[in-house]
Design a protein around this motif. Structure first.
Motif, PDB file in Angstrom:
ATOM      1  N   LEU A 141       0.835  -1.206   0.000  1.00  0.00           N
ATOM      2  CA  LEU A 141       0.000   0.000   0.000  1.00  0.00           C
ATOM      3  C   LEU A 141       0.871   1.258   0.000  1.00  0.00           C
ATOM      4  O   LEU A 141       0.515   2.274  -0.604  1.00  0.00           O
ATOM      5  CB  LEU A 141      -0.919  -0.007   1.216  1.00  0.00           C
ATOM      6  N   ARG A 142       2.007   1.199   0.675  1.00  0.00           N
ATOM      7  CA  ARG A 142       2.938   2.334   0.671  1.00  0.00           C
ATOM      8  C   ARG A 142       3.445   2.596  -0.752  1.00  0.00           C
ATOM      9  O   ARG A 142       3.564   3.754  -1.164  1.00  0.00           O
ATOM     10  CB  ARG A 142       4.095   2.044   1.631  1.00  0.00           C
ATOM     11  N   ARG A 143       3.743   1.541  -1.492  1.00  0.00           N
ATOM     12  CA  ARG A 143       4.212   1.705  -2.871  1.00  0.00           C
ATOM     13  C   ARG A 143       3.161   2.369  -3.753  1.00  0.00           C
ATOM     14  O   ARG A 143       3.479   3.121  -4.670  1.00  0.00           O
ATOM     15  CB  ARG A 143       4.588   0.344  -3.481  1.00  0.00           C
ATOM     16  N   LEU A 144       1.902   2.064  -3.474  1.00  0.00           N
ATOM     17  CA  LEU A 144       0.826   2.575  -4.319  1.00  0.00           C
ATOM     18  C   LEU A 144       0.694   4.104  -4.270  1.00  0.00           C
ATOM     19  O   LEU A 144       0.100   4.705  -5.162  1.00  0.00           O
ATOM     20  CB  LEU A 144      -0.509   1.952  -3.901  1.00  0.00           C
ATOM     21  N   GLN A 145       1.241   4.729  -3.249  1.00  0.00           N
ATOM     22  CA  GLN A 145       1.046   6.162  -3.073  1.00  0.00           C
ATOM     23  C   GLN A 145       2.008   7.002  -3.919  1.00  0.00           C
ATOM     24  O   GLN A 145       1.852   8.225  -3.982  1.00  0.00           O
ATOM     25  CB  GLN A 145       1.236   6.540  -1.588  1.00  0.00           C
ATOM     26  N   THR A 146       2.994   6.397  -4.562  1.00  0.00           N
ATOM     27  CA  THR A 146       4.058   7.187  -5.186  1.00  0.00           C
ATOM     28  C   THR A 146       4.447   6.638  -6.548  1.00  0.00           C
ATOM     29  O   THR A 146       4.267   5.446  -6.823  1.00  0.00           O
ATOM     30  CB  THR A 146       5.301   7.221  -4.272  1.00  0.00           C
ATOM     31  N   ILE A 147       4.984   7.530  -7.393  1.00  0.00           N
ATOM     32  CA  ILE A 147       5.595   7.111  -8.662  1.00  0.00           C
ATOM     33  C   ILE A 147       7.099   7.360  -8.628  1.00  0.00           C
ATOM     34  O   ILE A 147       7.774   7.311  -9.658  1.00  0.00           O
ATOM     35  CB  ILE A 147       4.976   7.855  -9.863  1.00  0.00           C
ATOM     36  N   GLY A 148       7.633   7.638  -7.437  1.00  0.00           N
ATOM     37  CA  GLY A 148       9.066   7.887  -7.308  1.00  0.00           C
ATOM     38  C   GLY A 148       9.878   6.702  -7.789  1.00  0.00           C
ATOM     39  O   GLY A 148       9.517   5.545  -7.569  1.00  0.00           O
ATOM     40  N   SER A 149      11.003   6.975  -8.442  1.00  0.00           N
ATOM     41  CA  SER A 149      11.868   5.903  -8.946  1.00  0.00           C
ATOM     42  C   SER A 149      13.320   6.373  -8.953  1.00  0.00           C
ATOM     43  O   SER A 149      13.609   7.533  -9.266  1.00  0.00           O
ATOM     44  CB  SER A 149      11.443   5.478 -10.356  1.00  0.00           C
ATOM     45  N   VAL A 150      14.226   5.483  -8.573  1.00  0.00           N
ATOM     46  CA  VAL A 150      15.653   5.801  -8.456  1.00  0.00           C
ATOM     47  C   VAL A 150      16.467   4.651  -9.017  1.00  0.00           C
ATOM     48  O   VAL A 150      16.210   3.476  -8.695  1.00  0.00           O
ATOM     49  CB  VAL A 150      16.052   6.044  -6.986  1.00  0.00           C
ATOM     50  N   GLU A 152      27.128  -1.253  -3.908  1.00  0.00           N
ATOM     51  CA  GLU A 152      25.901  -0.476  -3.752  1.00  0.00           C
ATOM     52  C   GLU A 152      25.723   0.011  -2.314  1.00  0.00           C
ATOM     53  O   GLU A 152      26.211  -0.618  -1.365  1.00  0.00           O
ATOM     54  CB  GLU A 152      24.680  -1.305  -4.169  1.00  0.00           C
ATOM     55  N   SER A 153      25.019   1.118  -2.179  1.00  0.00           N
ATOM     56  CA  SER A 153      24.611   1.607  -0.860  1.00  0.00           C
ATOM     57  C   SER A 153      23.310   0.900  -0.494  1.00  0.00           C
ATOM     58  O   SER A 153      22.215   1.353  -0.827  1.00  0.00           O
ATOM     59  CB  SER A 153      24.404   3.123  -0.884  1.00  0.00           C
ATOM     60  N   THR A 154      23.440  -0.215   0.193  1.00  0.00           N
ATOM     61  CA  THR A 154      22.260  -1.010   0.530  1.00  0.00           C
ATOM     62  C   THR A 154      21.312  -0.234   1.423  1.00  0.00           C
ATOM     63  O   THR A 154      20.087  -0.356   1.313  1.00  0.00           O
ATOM     64  CB  THR A 154      22.689  -2.325   1.209  1.00  0.00           C
ATOM     65  N   GLU A 155      21.857   0.605   2.306  1.00  0.00           N
ATOM     66  CA  GLU A 155      21.002   1.440   3.158  1.00  0.00           C
ATOM     67  C   GLU A 155      20.117   2.343   2.309  1.00  0.00           C
ATOM     68  O   GLU A 155      18.937   2.552   2.615  1.00  0.00           O
ATOM     69  CB  GLU A 155      21.873   2.298   4.072  1.00  0.00           C
ATOM     70  N   LEU A 156      20.692   2.903   1.261  1.00  0.00           N
ATOM     71  CA  LEU A 156      19.922   3.777   0.370  1.00  0.00           C
ATOM     72  C   LEU A 156      18.791   3.009  -0.293  1.00  0.00           C
ATOM     73  O   LEU A 156      17.653   3.495  -0.373  1.00  0.00           O
ATOM     74  CB  LEU A 156      20.856   4.374  -0.684  1.00  0.00           C
ATOM     75  N   LEU A 157      19.095   1.805  -0.776  1.00  0.00           N
ATOM     76  CA  LEU A 157      18.085   1.004  -1.460  1.00  0.00           C
ATOM     77  C   LEU A 157      16.932   0.667  -0.519  1.00  0.00           C
ATOM     78  O   LEU A 157      15.751   0.775  -0.890  1.00  0.00           O
ATOM     79  CB  LEU A 157      18.720  -0.280  -2.006  1.00  0.00           C
ATOM     80  N   VAL A 158      17.254   0.268   0.710  1.00  0.00           N
ATOM     81  CA  VAL A 158      16.203  -0.065   1.676  1.00  0.00           C
ATOM     82  C   VAL A 158      15.375   1.176   2.012  1.00  0.00           C
ATOM     83  O   VAL A 158      14.140   1.128   2.039  1.00  0.00           O
ATOM     84  CB  VAL A 158      16.814  -0.653   2.967  1.00  0.00           C
ATOM     85  N   TYR A 159      16.056   2.286   2.265  1.00  0.00           N
ATOM     86  CA  TYR A 159      15.362   3.516   2.637  1.00  0.00           C
ATOM     87  C   TYR A 159      14.359   3.922   1.561  1.00  0.00           C
ATOM     88  O   TYR A 159      13.220   4.292   1.865  1.00  0.00           O
ATOM     89  CB  TYR A 159      16.389   4.625   2.853  1.00  0.00           C
ATOM     90  N   LEU A 160      14.778   3.860   0.315  1.00  0.00           N
ATOM     91  CA  LEU A 160      13.907   4.292  -0.775  1.00  0.00           C
ATOM     92  C   LEU A 160      12.811   3.277  -1.078  1.00  0.00           C
ATOM     93  O   LEU A 160      11.638   3.629  -1.228  1.00  0.00           O
ATOM     94  CB  LEU A 160      14.748   4.545  -2.031  1.00  0.00           C
ATOM     95  N   ALA A 161      13.193   1.984  -1.203  1.00  0.00           N
ATOM     96  CA  ALA A 161      12.235   0.965  -1.620  1.00  0.00           C
ATOM     97  C   ALA A 161      11.246   0.624  -0.510  1.00  0.00           C
ATOM     98  O   ALA A 161      10.032   0.552  -0.734  1.00  0.00           O
ATOM     99  CB  ALA A 161      12.967  -0.286  -2.080  1.00  0.00           C
ATOM    100  N   ARG A 162      11.776   0.416   0.693  1.00  0.00           N
ATOM    101  CA  ARG A 162      10.902   0.024   1.802  1.00  0.00           C
ATOM    102  C   ARG A 162      10.294   1.239   2.504  1.00  0.00           C
ATOM    103  O   ARG A 162       9.112   1.236   2.860  1.00  0.00           O
ATOM    104  CB  ARG A 162      11.691  -0.798   2.820  1.00  0.00           C
ATOM    105  N   GLY A 163      11.111   2.276   2.711  1.00  0.00           N
ATOM    106  CA  GLY A 163      10.654   3.420   3.476  1.00  0.00           C
ATOM    107  C   GLY A 163       9.783   4.374   2.692  1.00  0.00           C
ATOM    108  O   GLY A 163       8.753   4.837   3.198  1.00  0.00           O
ATOM    109  N   GLU A 164      10.183   4.710   1.456  1.00  0.00           N
ATOM    110  CA  GLU A 164       9.418   5.676   0.659  1.00  0.00           C
ATOM    111  C   GLU A 164       8.522   5.002  -0.371  1.00  0.00           C
ATOM    112  O   GLU A 164       7.767   5.689  -1.063  1.00  0.00           O
ATOM    113  CB  GLU A 164      10.369   6.661  -0.020  1.00  0.00           C
ATOM    114  N   GLY A 165       8.623   3.678  -0.507  1.00  0.00           N
ATOM    115  CA  GLY A 165       7.764   2.978  -1.454  1.00  0.00           C
ATOM    116  C   GLY A 165       8.141   3.216  -2.903  1.00  0.00           C
ATOM    117  O   GLY A 165       7.356   2.918  -3.814  1.00  0.00           O
ATOM    118  N   ALA A 166       9.336   3.736  -3.132  1.00  0.00           N
ATOM    119  CA  ALA A 166       9.759   4.055  -4.496  1.00  0.00           C
ATOM    120  C   ALA A 166      10.171   2.799  -5.243  1.00  0.00           C
ATOM    121  O   ALA A 166      10.489   1.764  -4.653  1.00  0.00           O
ATOM    122  CB  ALA A 166      10.918   5.044  -4.463  1.00  0.00           C
TER     123      ALA A 166
END
Length: 887
Positions: A42-51, A61-75
């Protein structure tokens, strides 16, 4: 055909389930199951953000960045690694080169399963460490690798790109520098229709990235995005940094096990460019961008306004589902999800009039939303699909049965409508009736206990010419430092999409949805429990020749060698035939020509042959094995890349052995012991010289009589991976003091910090000689190690592979004698690659030269040099140096 494949990949990139890679199994991570999985959906559904995040290798890779964006911001987030890490070392097994690349690809996928990001690659091959970006872009075709990066950008169409490196000498590794240099070039080229126009013919369209960031390990002083990856997420039950650390620990071949840190973890990413006005300090990579669902209208050009009302309906449906979600009753959000799905589909059907670039962008975003609504709807109803085959391996011409089971956790408003099996053209598939076959992989007491809400069984016959299952980038033999791709391959993906999938159509809350589930083989491991593996097509007979490298000293009286052809039976029906070994002209061959007869899958047999090289023969020769059975010829075999934490993959190679005949001698009567490290083939290589090498066990190292050995060799990275060696290091030094010779091969920084050597040494940084052709100077030409039993010349440094050596010492006590010198990329001479010291009555040798690469590669000079090291105890002590380099 090329355009069709490109369009299919576009759909697959928008719909993650359509490209489910062949990772350990398709079961979701714990974070993606149950109520937490639905909350994240449901968090993913709220955004069209992509990185898109770019760098050079697995683990960059910055795994922290990937988790923050994918899991935290739903991007939507992806990591593009230029290569698969083939040039590194392996901390858990013997695989190097292409095999290591497969292992590290799987480890990346295991990390991505946790952090929620996608994974892509270019065709570049990791040829090993270098500090030179010029060397990197000479060995890689710059335009081809750049084109691969552009293809990923045009397929994914990310709003933001985060460059993992600066493209300067600050990055250290030359491949890091190349990734940093090529990323902004790829961002610019992706927006230019004149660059790589062949991609437009394949169905792609130009794409302009809106914001570009860099990465530094510290605090950025200028404009930057600042995020705290240590923030606690109640859905995950931990912080993004904690989950990222678990993901990085999946890089087991790189010894990356990590503590999971708690508390604030502030990271800054310098902003390089932005097409929108933003403040100097941002708390989100999407500052200044409308990443709400309604923001899709901004990518539709002049016609964007007319899509506004429909996008608001979609946005509101997603928002209502989010606000009304309750973990104890997840199905209550299904009506909102169904409404959003219905409106998304209707809007997708109405965008045909947009210009090609806008249509590609808008359709990609809507396709993504359609998948996200479907995924959330499936999770809300607790639907699970299993597609299980009766076997893991099937051979061309055989049949395989598949059972598809559908389980519906919340049955109200849910119904399975149709079950199909999607297989390649040429597969003859029929639906079966009657009771299902018992799951042979399950324990007896568990069989037949599963009760599905709907199920179907299928039988498929595999065509006689069906290609074998293997990593697509290895289908063509690599002739340079990158792989040979073409448009028939699923370029940039980790592995090819599943060959066979179940397709289940359901009605959920009034909307028709399709779930695609790869076919797997399931079995029970007594230690690890349920294991799943992809269905593989393999040959009926797989051949391998052992040893794969035959070394025959040219002056040896005994020029006969035993060669074993090992045959693995992959078919389930009876197979009869014969195997022969083809040898070069002039060679003698005798051996076991008895017929082959197999009756069950997995059976193995071997045939022993004795081959004799003709007198006077020198150079390289090839021996080939051929099996003939059931009217077919089999000339190859495979090496499994198999670990408990990854999917098993087969690396196919021609069934042949290489014979190298050159002048090399070892001292007679040597008794050699070997202590294994992280994995190498040196004992087998030394056996080719006629040496009886005995592996020293933990018990023998702890309490055995080590004086029975003239020479003991420590395997690579032994102080890193063998606690018993650390614990018994004192016994090894006592062995040297009593008159033994100890050869310590390359170790990492633990060696310099551990006080393991008899006299002080330092190992600071990673001093190494990455140019395999770098000139090597002998510093002590009179030393026995360069004269007995082989006289070393400049020719012995020819033909080396990948590098001269690594992790050289940076400082040492005056009682050590440096033996060799070679320059690094800067031209600085490094003398810490090989040293010797007399300790008591014996010899202590440290050597950071890359014997673990050279000996398995059959480099003649490396054999001669290493034979001298091993023979050191037998060297005469009256050669002017007393055997230790001192007058």
């Amino acid at each position: 055909m090329k355009k069709v494949l490109a369009l299919l990949l576009l759909v697959a990139l928008a719909v993650p389930s359509a490209l489910s890679p062949a990772s350990a199994d398709t079961r979701p991570a714990p974070e993606d199951r149950g109520a937490s999985g639905l909350a994240l959906a449901l968090r993913r559904l709220q955004t069209i953000g992509s990185v898109l995040h770019t760098a050079a290798h697995p683990d960059d890779e910055s795994t922290e960045l990937l988790v923050y964006l994918a899991r935290g911001e739903g991007a939507r987030v992806a990591y593009l690694s230029l290569n698969r890490g083939e040039g590194g070392q392996n901390g858990i097994g013997p695989e190097l080169g292409e095999g290591l690349g497969i292992l590290r690809t799987e480890e990346l996928l295991a990390a991505r399963k946790l952090d929620g990001a996608e994974q892509y690659f270019t065709r570049a091959y990791d040829f090993g460490f270098t500090r030179s970006v010029e060397e990197t872009l000479t060995k890689w075709d710059r335009e081809e690798v750049l084109g691969d990066m552009v293809r990923v950008i045009r397929m994914m169409r990310p709003l933001v790109v985060v460059n993992g490196f600066s493209g300067t000498a600050r990055d250290g590794h030359g491949q890091h520098q190349a990734a940093g240099m090529l990323t902004p070039e790829a961002v610019e080229a992706a927006a230019d229709p004149a660059r790589f126009p062949e991609q437009m013919k394949e169905g792609l369209q130009p794409w302009r990235v809106l914001k570009l960031y860099g990465r530094i390990f510290g605090q950025a002083q200028g404009p930057a995005a600042v995020i705290d990856t240590g923030r606690f997420d109640p859905i995950l039950g931990r912080s993004y940094a904690e989950l990222a650390a678990e993901g990085r620990s999946k890089h087991r071949s790189q010894d990356f096990g990590m503590i999971q840190p708690r508390g604030a973890q502030v990271r800054t990413f310098p902003r390089i460019s932005s097409s929108v006005e933003v403040p100097a300090r941002e708390t989100s990579f999407f500052t200044g961008l409308d990443v709400s669902v309604a923001g899709i209208a901004g990518f539709a050009g002049a016609e964007g306004d007319k899509f506004g009302p429909a996008l608001e309906v979609i946005r509101d449906a997603a928002a209502k589902a989010m606000s009304e979600f309750r973990s104890e009753d997840p199905a209550r959000v299904a009506p909102h999800l169904a409404a959003g799905l219905r409106e998304t589909r209707a809007l997708r059907a109405s965008i045909a009039g947009l210009d090609p670039v806008s249509r590609a962008t808008v359709d990609g975003m809507l396709a993504r939303k359609e998948w996200e609504f479907t995924d959330a709807l499936v999770k809300a109803h607790g639907v699970v699909v299993d597609a299980l085959s009766t076997v893991e391996i099937v051979t061309p011409g055989e049949t395989v049965e598949t059972t598809v089971n559908v389980y519906i956790g919340r049955k109200a408003g849910a119904k399975a409508e149709q079950i199909r099996l999607a297989a390649p053209s040429g597969w003859m598939t029929e639906r079966m009736t009657g009771a299902p076959v018992e799951d042979a992989g399950a324990p007896q007491f568990m069989r037949m206990r599963e009760t599905a809400d709907s199920s179907a069984r299928f039988r498929s016959r595999i065509p006689d010419d069906e290609p074998y299952t293997q990593p697509y980038w290895l289908v063509r033999e690599r002739a340079r430092e990158q792989f040979d791709w073409d448009a028939s391959m699923p370029r940039n993906l980790p592995f090819a999409p599943p060959r066979v999938q179940a397709e289940v159509e359901l009605t959920l809350a009034g909307e028709r949805v399709t779930i695609r589930q790869p076919v797997e083989y399931r079995y029970s491991d007594k230690t690890f429990g349920e294991i799943r593996r992809e269905l593989k097509v393999a040959p009926a007979l797989a051949l391998s020749v052992r040893p794969g490298l035959i070394v025959i000293p040219s002056g040896a009286d005994r020029r006969m060698r035993e060669v074993s052809v090992e045959i693995t039976h992959g078919a389930r029906q009876r197979t009869e035939g014969r195997v022969i070994l083809e040898v070069p002209a002039g060679w003698k061959m005798e051996g076991n020509a008895s017929p082959l007869a197999f009756t069950r899958q997995g059976e193995r047999a071997s045939r022993l042959f004795r081959v004799t090289a003709p007198a006077g023969a020198m150079g390289s020769f090839e021996l080939r094995a051929v099996a003939e059975a059931n009217g077919r010829r089999y000339t190859s075999g495979y090496t499994p890349i198999a670990y408990s934490h990854i999917e098993t993959h087969f690396v196919y190679r021609a069934a042949r052995a290489r014979a190298e005949l050159f002048d090399v001698r070892v001292a007679p009567g040597l008794r050699v012991g070997y202590v294994r490290g992280s994995g190498d083939d040196i004992p087998e290589a030394l056996a080719q010289l006629g040496l009886a090498v005995r592996e020293i066990s933990e018990a023998e190292l702890a309490s055995g009589d080590l004086s029975v050995y003239d020479t003991i060799i420590l395997g690579i990275r032994v102080y890193e991976v063998r606690e018993d060696v650390v614990a018994n290091n004192k016994r090894l030094l006592e062995y040297v003091a009593a008159g033994g010779t100890l050869i310590v091969q390359y170790n990492k920084l633990e060696f310099g910090r551990g006080d393991f050597a008899p006299y002080p040494v330092r190992m600071e940084g990673n001093q190494r000689v990455t140019d395999e052709n770098a000139r090597v100077r002998i510093l002590a030409p009179g030393h026995a190690v360069f004269n007995f039993p082989n006289r070393i010349t400049d020719r012995d440094w020819e033909g080396w592979v990948q590098e001269r050596g690594l992790y050289f010492l940076s400082g040492w006590d005056e009682r050590y004698v440096p033996l060799l010198s070679a320059p690094d990329e800067s031209g600085r001479e490094l003398q810490g690659g090989q040293l010797i010291a007399q300790y008591g009555k014996g010899n202590y040798v440290f050597t950071g030269y890359a014997w673990f690469r050279q000996l398995p590669a059959g480099v003649p000079g490396a054999y001669r040099l290493f034979a001298n090291l091993v023979s050191l105890p037998k060297a005469k002590r009256d050669n002017g140096t007393n055997g230790n380099g001192r007058k």
